[in-house]
Motif scaffolding. Structure first.
Motif, PDB file in Angstrom:
ATOM      1  N   PRO A 137     -33.200  23.550 -61.634  1.00 10.13           N
ATOM      2  CA  PRO A 137     -31.740  23.633 -61.778  1.00 10.13           C
ATOM      3  C   PRO A 137     -31.216  22.863 -62.983  1.00 10.13           C
ATOM      4  CG  PRO A 137     -32.296  22.000 -60.134  1.00 10.13           C
ATOM      5  CD  PRO A 137     -33.601  22.628 -60.557  1.00 10.13           C
ATOM      6  N   MET A 150     -27.870  26.039 -58.758  1.00  9.81           N
ATOM      7  CA  MET A 150     -26.696  25.355 -58.219  1.00  9.81           C
ATOM      8  C   MET A 150     -25.483  26.264 -58.064  1.00  9.81           C
ATOM      9  SD  MET A 150     -27.093  22.340 -57.157  1.00  9.81           S
ATOM     10  CE  MET A 150     -28.284  20.983 -57.176  1.00  9.81           C
ATOM     11  N   LEU A 182     -28.313  16.746 -63.540  1.00 10.24           N
ATOM     12  CA  LEU A 182     -27.343  17.499 -62.752  1.00 10.24           C
ATOM     13  C   LEU A 182     -25.947  16.926 -62.945  1.00 10.24           C
ATOM     14  CD1 LEU A 182     -29.260  17.944 -59.367  1.00 10.24           C
ATOM     15  CD2 LEU A 182     -29.063  19.593 -61.234  1.00 10.24           C
ATOM     16  N   GLU A 186     -22.994  18.628 -58.494  1.00 13.39           N
ATOM     17  CA  GLU A 186     -24.272  19.229 -58.136  1.00 13.39           C
ATOM     18  C   GLU A 186     -25.170  18.211 -57.456  1.00 13.39           C
ATOM     19  OE1 GLU A 186     -24.575  22.453 -61.834  1.00 13.39           O
ATOM     20  OE2 GLU A 186     -25.508  20.464 -62.006  1.00 13.39           O
TER      21      GLU A 186
END
Length: 498
Positions: A137, A150, A182, A186
Motif C-alpha cells: 500500500p 487503502m 502511509l 491510512e
C-alpha cells in the motif's frame, strides 16, 4: 460493513494464503464469509460456475469459505499480455487491452464504480468480508489512483492487518517503512501485524515482536509459520516453484514461457513423491526429461516465437523424434500444431499475423475476437485407457479455435459428444484446451504409470489429491490459528466503527 483487509509489505508475502485461512476459520464458525480482491493482476485464472473469469486466488478462497465463487469477489482482473499491456477482464469478461498508463488514465473512474457495486453486492449477501490487497500500500508513485489497497479499505470501511514476510529478510524495515509511508488516516486503519513464513524456534522472535509493537504502536497479532505442502494454488509468477528435484525418479521439464498462465496445472505433481519438476527457459537446461509440458500462455504467438528463437523448438522436435513424451496445454496445445493464424489480431494486435507451429500434430489454430471461458466436463476418448470411472473435469480459458487437418485421434469427448484435443503416438503426444488436466487424479496416475513402466519403476496407486483438498483447507487454517490471536482478530473485525 464487517470485515478486514489483509495488506502486505510487498508481493508474495503470503496475503492470499492468509486470506484463504481466515475465510476457512470464519466458515468453521458458521459465519457467512466471502473473499474480495478489487483488482487482481495474474495470468492464473479461475472459471466460475456461470463461465466467468476471475483471479484463481479468489476462486480458491471462495472454496475455503465453502461458497460458490462469483465475479463480485474479483471484479477486475488484469492479465499481462506483454511487458507493456494487459488484458482487462471486467466482471468476468475481457473488455479491452490497455497499457499501464492507459489503464490509470482511462479506467480509474469505471473501476471505482464497479468496485463499489461489488462491495454492495457482497455486503448484502455475507456477514463478513476478508479483503486482499495487492503488492504494497506504500507505492508512492501509484497511490494517487490506486484501486486495490487503502482506497478499497476506505470504500469498505474496514480495518487493516499488515502481513510481512520474514523468510526473505528485512522484516523490520519492511514493516516500519510501510507504516511510515502511509498517510495518517491510512495508518489509523492498521490494527495489527502478521509476521509470516517464520522458520524455526518462534521464541527467538519474541523480542522482535515487542520491538515492533513499541516502535509502531501496532500489535503483532501472530507469528505465522512457513507452511509446506499446503496445496493452495499460487496466484502469480512469484509463487512458481521453479525447481523441485527431491529424490524424484521421474523428471518432468516444463517450458517456462515468458507469459506463462495457469501454471496451477502443474501443481498436482508436487504431491507425487517420485516426480521432479523443472522449469526450463533455454536448450542448455533441457537435459533428458521423461516428459515435457508446454503450459498455457497469455500470448501464444509471442511465446511460440520465444521457443523458436531460443532454440527450444529444435530440441523439442528432436526429443519427439527419439520417442519423447510431450503434453501441450491450452496455448501449448496451439503451439504443437502446423500453423497459428491471428485473423482478428486478438493475440498479437496484428490482424492476419501467422506463424508456423512446432509441426508436431496435424492441426491449425485460428484466433478470432471471441474468448471462450467455460467449465469442462467430459470423458476420455476410447483410445485413452484410463482406469476408474470418474469423468474428466477442468475448464477452458482461451482465444482461438484449433481444428484438425486430418482425421486423427481425439483426446477427450465432451458431454455434448464433440471431440476435443489430440492423442497421438500411443499417448506420447497430447494436446488439449482443458486446464487442470493433471488435477484429474486417475488421469495423472495413468500418465505417470506409463512413464514408470517405461523406466522399469514400480507403478503406484492413485493419489486422490482432490479428496484431500478440504482437509488441507482445514489443516492450513487451524495451523495458522495456533500461531495468531484469533479472538483478537475477530474483535478487530466486529468492533471496528462501533
Amino acid at each position: 460493513m464487517k470485515g478486514v483487509m489483509i495488506q502486505g509489505t510487498a508481493s508474495d508475502v503470503g496475503k492470499s494464503l492468509v486470506v484463504t485461512a481466515l475465510c476457512r476459520l470464519f466458515a468453521l464458525e458458521d459465519v457467512k464469509v466471502a473473499p474480495f480482491k478489487s483488482q487482481n493482476m495474474s495470468n492464473n485464472s479461475y472459471v466460475t460456475a456461470d463461465g466467468k473469469e476471475i483471479g484463481r486466488a479468489q476462486g480458491i478462497q471462495a472454496e475455503a469459505a465453502k461458497i460458490e465463487a462469483s465475479v463480485w469477489m474479483n471484479p477486475i482482473l488484469l492479465k499481462p499480455r506483454s511487458d507493456m499491456q494487459s488484458e482487462v477482464v471486467l466482471l468476468g469478461k475481457a473488455v479491452q487491452t490497455l497499457s499501464g498508463k492507459g489503464y490509470r488514465a482511462h479506467f480509474y473512474d469505471e473501476g471505482l464504480k464497479v468496485i463499489k457495486e461489488a462491495l454492495h453486492k457482497l455486503e448484502a449477501n455475507f456477514d463478513v468480508l476478508v479483503i486482499e490487497g495487492a503488492g504494497s500500500p506504500a507505492e508512492i508513485n501509484l497511490k494517487e489512483r490506486e484501486l486495490v489497497n487503502m482506497k478499497v479499505a476506505e470504500l469498505a470501511d474496514v480495518p487493516v492487518i499488515l502481513v510481512a514476510d520474514i523468510d526473505r529478510g528485512g522484516v523490520f524495515a519492511n514493516v516500519v517503512g510501510t507504516l511510515e509511508l502511509l498517510d495518517p488516516d491510512e495508518r489509523k486503519r492498521v490494527k495489527g501485524i502478521f509476521i509470516n513464513k517464520f522458520r524455526g524456534d518462534m521464541s527467538l522472535f519474541e523480542d522482535g515482536a515487542k520491538w515492533l509493537e513499541e516502535r509502531t504502536g501496532v500489535p503483532v497479532l501472530g507469528v505465522l509459520p512457513y507452511v509446506h505442502d499446503h496445496m493452495i494454488d499460487g496466484e502469480d509468477s512469484l509463487s512458481i516453484q521453479t525447481n523441485r528435484k527431491g529424490n524424484g525418479d521421474i523428471d518432468i521439464a516444463v517450458i517456462h514461457l515468458p507469459f506463462i498462465s495457469n501454471y496451477s496445472d502443474i501443481e498436482p505433481f508436487y504431491d507425487e513423491e517420485d516426480v521432479s519438476i523443472r522449469f526450463i527457459k533455454n536448450p542448455s537446461q533441457f537435459g533428458q526429461p521423461d516428459a515435457v509440458i508446454i503450459p498455457g500462455t497469455k500470448s501464444t504467438i509471442h511465446d511460440l516465437s520465444y521457443i523458436i528463437e531460443s532454440g527450444l523448438a529444435m530440441r523439442l522436435n528432436d526429443y519427439v523424434k527419439k520417442g519423447g513424451r510431450i503434453v501441450g496445454l491450452c496455448g501449448g496445445y496451439q503451439m504443437l500444431g502446423q500453423e497459428i493464424v491471428d485473423v482478428a489480431g486478438s493475440d498479437t494486435g496484428i490482424v492476419g499475423n501467422r506463424l508456423k507451429g512446432l509441426q508436431l500434430i496435424p492441426s491449425t489454430t485460428v484466433f478470432t475476437a471471441e474468448k471462450k471461458t467455460v467449465r469442462f466436463n467430459g470423458r476420455y476418448a476410447p483410445s485413452v485407457q484410463v482406469s476408474g470411472n470418474r469423468p474428466i473435469a477442468g475448464y477452458e480459458i482461451h482465444l482461438g479455435v484449433t481444428e484438425p487437418i486430418e482425421n486423427g485421434s481425439p483426446f477427450l469427448i465432451l458431454d455434448d459428444g464433440k471431440e476435443e484435443g489430440y492423442y497421438g503416438h500411443e499417448g506420447k503426444i497430447i494436446g488439449t484446451y482443458v486446464h487442470h488436466l493433471f488435477h484429474n487424479d486417475e488421469f495423472r496416475n495413468y500418465w505417470l504409470n506409463r512413464i514408470r513402466e517405461e523406466k522399469q519403476l514400480p507403478t503406484k496407486e492413485v493419489v486422490y489429491r482432490q479428496d484431500l483438498k478440504e482437509e488441507k483447507y482445514d489443516e492450513l487454517s487451524l495451523t495458522l490459528k495456533q500461531h495468531m490471536d484469533w479472538e483478537r482478530v475477530k474483535e478487530i473485525v466486529h468492533s471496528w466503527g462501533t
